[in-house]
Design an enzyme around this catalytic site. Structure first.
Site, mmCIF file in Angstrom:
data_model
loop_
_atom_site.group_PDB
_atom_site.id
_atom_site.type_symbol
_atom_site.label_atom_id
_atom_site.label_comp_id
_atom_site.label_asym_id
_atom_site.label_seq_id
_atom_site.Cartn_x
_atom_site.Cartn_y
_atom_site.Cartn_z
ATOM 1 C CD GLU A 2 9.495 43.104 4.938
ATOM 2 O OE1 GLU A 2 10.055 43.952 5.602
ATOM 3 O OE2 GLU A 2 8.502 42.269 5.314
ATOM 4 C CD1 TRP A 3 16.559 43.052 1.416
ATOM 5 C CD2 TRP A 3 16.439 41.120 0.306
ATOM 6 N NE1 TRP A 3 17.908 42.573 1.317
ATOM 7 C CE2 TRP A 3 18.015 41.490 0.843
ATOM 8 C CE3 TRP A 3 16.452 40.200 -0.403
ATOM 9 C CZ2 TRP A 3 18.823 40.783 0.205
ATOM 10 C CZ3 TRP A 3 17.306 39.105 -0.761
ATOM 11 C CH2 TRP A 3 18.619 39.269 -0.164
ATOM 12 C CG ASP A 40 10.030 23.329 8.921
ATOM 13 O OD1 ASP A 40 10.835 22.523 9.555
ATOM 14 O OD2 ASP A 40 10.274 23.422 7.269
#
Length: 306
Positions: free
Chosen positions: A100-101, A212
């Site tokens: 998804e953008w 992370d």
């Protein structure tokens, strides 16, 4: 054709084919940052906008484990991540991942507070501790481009020593990147992991970790909502994520305030922080060299009270 442009074309073609788009459906292909390891492309189509990551040097499993991590985080309902649209398979010449953008905005204080609360909800969602609590993950995955060994363990301190600290320390030592004196102090932390980390981890129980969590892996969407990207997930002690967030900076203090309002940390968390920062510093020493090995040794000495 240039190799990078050829790889882009291959990745775009494969990704579009996977979701049933024709070349005529592509409105634009624009290079964007994909991090220090991968290439990234903003893909505008008649079906919407997407973010396409690709890496010619990786195999398909590289992005498969990232997709699995994103889906695991999304399944908790506590944090937002980009939706996984499709990923490449073993027959693809270029490894790729279609997401998804996320249209980025600017974070305000409210966004940072929301991040702290959502991280606390994420960490609290894995269930209580106790003798049946398990740490680890069902399969090995990656942190950056490095293998991250997992498996399951009821012993958090042993997991941290054997799956996180010792493998990297031994590899760095073999490469000549971790001198003997530095390796010895790192090993001392691994030997004392149960004493240093065990009680607090037992009290908190396992949490699903991003794994992370540095500032480059947090986006803020339009409107200020935080979005987590590029995970290296596993079930571990929640202080791992917080120690990583503290290591390289870039987070507002409102994150920690909101987190601790939602779920206060166990006493002594500041003393444990360098022991948890040791792992990402060893990762950076392996990936980038420079002064990270010395920084890892300094963290190890701090963890031992030196």
């Amino acid at each position: 054709m240039e190799p990078s442009r050829g790889s882009t074309a291959i990745a775009v073609e494969r990704a579009c084919r996977a979701i049933g788009l024709e070349s005529s459906d592509i409105l634009s292909v624009r290079p964007v940052g994909g991090g220090c390891i991968n290439q990234g492309t903003a893909l505008r189509t008649t079906r919407g906008d997407f973010f396409l990551k690709w890496n010619r040097e990786a195999d398909h499993r590289f992005f498969r484990v990232e997709a699995e991590g994103l889906e695991a985080l999304a399944a908790t309902g506590s944090v937002r991540v980009p939706s996984v649209i499709a990923a490449g398979g073993p027959g693809d010449e270029v490894a790729w991942l279609l997401l998804e953008w996320v249209e980025e905005g600017r974070p305000g204080r409210g966004g940072w507070i929301r991040l702290g609360r959502e991280l606390a909800a994420l960490h609290r969602g894995a269930g209580p501790g106790g003798p049946d609590a398990r740490f680890g993950w069902s399969g090995d995955n990656l942190i950056g481009s490095l293998p991250q060994p997992n498996g399951w363990s009821h012993d958090w301190a042993g997991f941290w020593a054997e799956r996180r600290i010792r493998p990297l320390a031994r590899e760095l030592r073999a490469r000549g990147a971790l001198p003997a004196a530095q390796a010895a102090v790192v090993e001392a932390v691994a030997e004392r992991a149960d004493e240093l980390l065990g009680p607090a981890a037992a009290a908190d129980g396992p949490s699903l970790l991003h794994g992370d969590l540095w500032s480059g892996n947090v986006l803020f969407a339009r409107g200020g909502a935080p979005v987590l990207i590029d995970p290296a997930v596993y079930a571990g002690h929640r202080e791992v994520d917080l120690a990583m967030a503290d290591l390289f900076g870039g987070f507002s203090g409102a994150v920690r305030e909101a987190y601790e309002d939602a779920w206060p940390l166990q006493p002594g968390h500041r003393r444990r922080r360098p022991a948890y920062q040791l792992y990402p510093l060893l990762v950076h020493a392996r990936l980038f060299g420079g002064g990270y090995a010395a920084s890892a040794a300094a963290a190890a000495r701090a963890a031992l009270g030196g």
